[in-house]
Scaffold this motif. Structure first.
Motif, PDB file in Angstrom:
ATOM      1  N   PHE A 110       2.864  28.330 -22.914  1.00 16.98           N
ATOM      2  CA  PHE A 110       2.954  26.915 -22.097  1.00 16.98           C
ATOM      3  C   PHE A 110       2.228  26.947 -20.729  1.00 16.98           C
ATOM      4  O   PHE A 110       2.016  28.072 -20.416  1.00 16.98           O
ATOM      5  CB  PHE A 110       4.359  26.614 -22.141  1.00 16.98           C
ATOM      6  CG  PHE A 110       5.403  27.671 -21.221  1.00 16.98           C
ATOM      7  CD1 PHE A 110       5.554  27.611 -20.058  1.00 16.98           C
ATOM      8  CD2 PHE A 110       5.934  28.797 -21.955  1.00 16.98           C
ATOM      9  CE1 PHE A 110       6.411  28.246 -19.323  1.00 16.98           C
ATOM     10  CE2 PHE A 110       6.512  29.601 -21.230  1.00 16.98           C
ATOM     11  CZ  PHE A 110       6.799  29.505 -19.750  1.00 16.98           C
ATOM     12  N   TYR A 111       2.274  25.744 -20.472  1.00 20.07           N
ATOM     13  CA  TYR A 111       1.433  25.260 -19.187  1.00 20.07           C
ATOM     14  C   TYR A 111       2.424  25.206 -18.010  1.00 20.07           C
ATOM     15  O   TYR A 111       3.586  24.661 -18.298  1.00 20.07           O
ATOM     16  CB  TYR A 111       0.737  23.993 -19.309  1.00 20.07           C
ATOM     17  CG  TYR A 111      -0.560  24.229 -20.424  1.00 20.07           C
ATOM     18  CD1 TYR A 111      -1.492  25.151 -20.319  1.00 20.07           C
ATOM     19  CD2 TYR A 111      -0.624  23.359 -21.369  1.00 20.07           C
ATOM     20  CE1 TYR A 111      -2.592  25.232 -21.360  1.00 20.07           C
ATOM     21  CE2 TYR A 111      -1.603  23.139 -22.365  1.00 20.07           C
ATOM     22  CZ  TYR A 111      -2.389  24.104 -22.413  1.00 20.07           C
ATOM     23  OH  TYR A 111      -3.235  24.118 -23.456  1.00 20.07           O
ATOM     24  N   GLU A 112       2.091  25.863 -16.785  1.00 20.48           N
ATOM     25  CA  GLU A 112       2.666  25.573 -15.511  1.00 20.48           C
ATOM     26  C   GLU A 112       1.825  24.948 -14.597  1.00 20.48           C
ATOM     27  O   GLU A 112       0.750  25.786 -14.455  1.00 20.48           O
ATOM     28  CB  GLU A 112       3.473  26.796 -15.089  1.00 20.48           C
ATOM     29  CG  GLU A 112       4.510  27.273 -16.142  1.00 20.48           C
ATOM     30  CD  GLU A 112       5.153  28.758 -15.482  1.00 20.48           C
ATOM     31  OE1 GLU A 112       4.368  29.626 -14.745  1.00 20.48           O
ATOM     32  OE2 GLU A 112       6.155  28.940 -15.766  1.00 20.48           O
TER      33      GLU A 112
ATOM     34  N   ASN B 165      -3.780  14.906 -12.340  1.00 19.26           N
ATOM     35  CA  ASN B 165      -3.127  14.750 -11.052  1.00 19.26           C
ATOM     36  C   ASN B 165      -3.639  15.630  -9.700  1.00 19.26           C
ATOM     37  O   ASN B 165      -3.906  16.813 -10.089  1.00 19.26           O
ATOM     38  CB  ASN B 165      -1.528  15.536 -11.405  1.00 19.26           C
ATOM     39  CG  ASN B 165      -0.539  15.630 -10.206  1.00 19.26           C
ATOM     40  OD1 ASN B 165      -0.892  15.207  -9.086  1.00 19.26           O
ATOM     41  ND2 ASN B 165       0.688  15.520 -10.614  1.00 19.26           N
TER      42      ASN B 165
ATOM     43  N   LYS C  21      -2.310  15.340 -18.384  1.00 17.32           N
ATOM     44  CA  LYS C  21      -1.497  15.092 -17.197  1.00 17.32           C
ATOM     45  C   LYS C  21      -1.695  15.560 -15.990  1.00 17.32           C
ATOM     46  O   LYS C  21      -1.824  15.416 -14.894  1.00 17.32           O
ATOM     47  CB  LYS C  21       0.026  14.735 -17.559  1.00 17.32           C
ATOM     48  CG  LYS C  21       0.432  13.399 -18.516  1.00 17.32           C
ATOM     49  CD  LYS C  21       1.928  13.347 -18.566  1.00 17.32           C
ATOM     50  CE  LYS C  21       2.169  12.225 -19.549  1.00 17.32           C
ATOM     51  NZ  LYS C  21       3.547  12.220 -19.825  1.00 17.32           N
ATOM     52  N   MET C  22      -1.560  17.260 -16.297  1.00 17.60           N
ATOM     53  CA  MET C  22      -1.850  18.146 -15.097  1.00 17.60           C
ATOM     54  C   MET C  22      -3.132  17.991 -14.449  1.00 17.60           C
ATOM     55  O   MET C  22      -3.264  17.959 -13.473  1.00 17.60           O
ATOM     56  CB  MET C  22      -1.444  19.333 -15.572  1.00 17.60           C
ATOM     57  CG  MET C  22      -0.202  19.634 -15.851  1.00 17.60           C
ATOM     58  SD  MET C  22       0.343  21.403 -16.277  1.00 17.60           S
ATOM     59  CE  MET C  22       1.509  21.332 -17.407  1.00 17.60           C
TER      60      MET C  22
ATOM     61  N   ALA D 116       0.508  17.369 -22.078  1.00 18.58           N
ATOM     62  CA  ALA D 116       1.071  17.826 -20.748  1.00 18.58           C
ATOM     63  C   ALA D 116      -0.137  18.280 -19.984  1.00 18.58           C
ATOM     64  O   ALA D 116      -0.181  18.028 -18.871  1.00 18.58           O
ATOM     65  CB  ALA D 116       2.106  18.850 -20.884  1.00 18.58           C
ATOM     66  N   LEU D 117      -1.175  18.977 -20.564  1.00 21.97           N
ATOM     67  CA  LEU D 117      -1.975  19.409 -19.946  1.00 21.97           C
ATOM     68  C   LEU D 117      -3.168  18.499 -19.541  1.00 21.97           C
ATOM     69  O   LEU D 117      -3.478  18.310 -18.140  1.00 21.97           O
ATOM     70  CB  LEU D 117      -3.093  20.446 -20.729  1.00 21.97           C
ATOM     71  CG  LEU D 117      -4.493  20.857 -20.351  1.00 21.97           C
ATOM     72  CD1 LEU D 117      -4.088  21.701 -19.131  1.00 21.97           C
ATOM     73  CD2 LEU D 117      -5.273  21.626 -21.417  1.00 21.97           C
TER      74      LEU D 117
ATOM     75  N   THR E 225       2.321  17.638 -27.796  1.00 20.40           N
ATOM     76  CA  THR E 225       2.882  17.727 -26.554  1.00 20.40           C
ATOM     77  C   THR E 225       2.252  18.410 -25.444  1.00 20.40           C
ATOM     78  O   THR E 225       2.152  18.274 -24.232  1.00 20.40           O
ATOM     79  CB  THR E 225       4.392  17.970 -26.618  1.00 20.40           C
ATOM     80  OG1 THR E 225       4.696  19.133 -27.225  1.00 20.40           O
ATOM     81  CG2 THR E 225       5.093  16.746 -27.425  1.00 20.40           C
ATOM     82  N   THR E 226       1.789  19.507 -26.035  1.00 19.63           N
ATOM     83  CA  THR E 226       1.302  20.523 -25.001  1.00 19.63           C
ATOM     84  C   THR E 226      -0.268  20.041 -24.317  1.00 19.63           C
ATOM     85  O   THR E 226      -0.558  20.114 -23.268  1.00 19.63           O
ATOM     86  CB  THR E 226       0.999  22.049 -25.543  1.00 19.63           C
ATOM     87  OG1 THR E 226       0.208  21.828 -26.972  1.00 19.63           O
ATOM     88  CG2 THR E 226       2.387  22.703 -25.978  1.00 19.63           C
TER      89      THR E 226
ATOM     90  N   SER F 139       3.555  14.092 -30.030  1.00 19.79           N
ATOM     91  CA  SER F 139       3.896  13.476 -29.002  1.00 19.79           C
ATOM     92  C   SER F 139       4.444  11.940 -29.481  1.00 19.79           C
ATOM     93  O   SER F 139       4.870  11.251 -28.792  1.00 19.79           O
ATOM     94  CB  SER F 139       2.863  13.487 -27.951  1.00 19.79           C
ATOM     95  OG  SER F 139       1.777  12.700 -28.073  1.00 19.79           O
TER      96      SER F 139
END
Length: 98
Positions: free
Chosen positions: A88-90, A41, A37-38, A34-35, A30-31, A5
């Motif tokens: 990947f994460y969703e 949130n 940040k999720m 991203a995790l 980057t993964t 990242s």
């Protein structure tokens, strides 16, 4: 493949540090970013681990929805896909609009 990242360099899943800038990929891929940040949130209630159609058996077993604090880290340990882990994460949202 995982992506740093900090400098956007791609590295094999087996690498722990970015070959270009030396960043710890267990913290700065980057993964992982991203995790994090999720997880931070409040609108994200859970995280879905999605897998590619041609995922290896190890990744297929990990496919599913997890509480935010129990999500497996990517790349999946033991992934045998020749291209590397393609999971990947969703986010699973509690609300879509403010």
């Amino acid at each position: 493949m995982q992506t740093c990242s900090r400098c956007q360099t791609q590295a094999p899943d087996t690498e722990l540090f970015c070959p270009t800038c030396g960043a710890d990929l267990r913290e700065y891929s980057t993964t992982v970013v991203a995790l994090k940040k999720m997880q931070a949130n409040p609108r994200v209630s859970m995280v879905r681990l999605a897998v590619a159609a041609d995922a290896c058996p190890t990744c297929r077993r990990m496919h599913g929805t997890y509480p935010k604090d129990q999500v497996p880290l990517l790349p999946i340990e033991g992934c045998s896909n020749g291209l590397g882990c393609r999971c990947f994460y969703e986010p699973v949202l509690t609300e879509i609009y403010p």
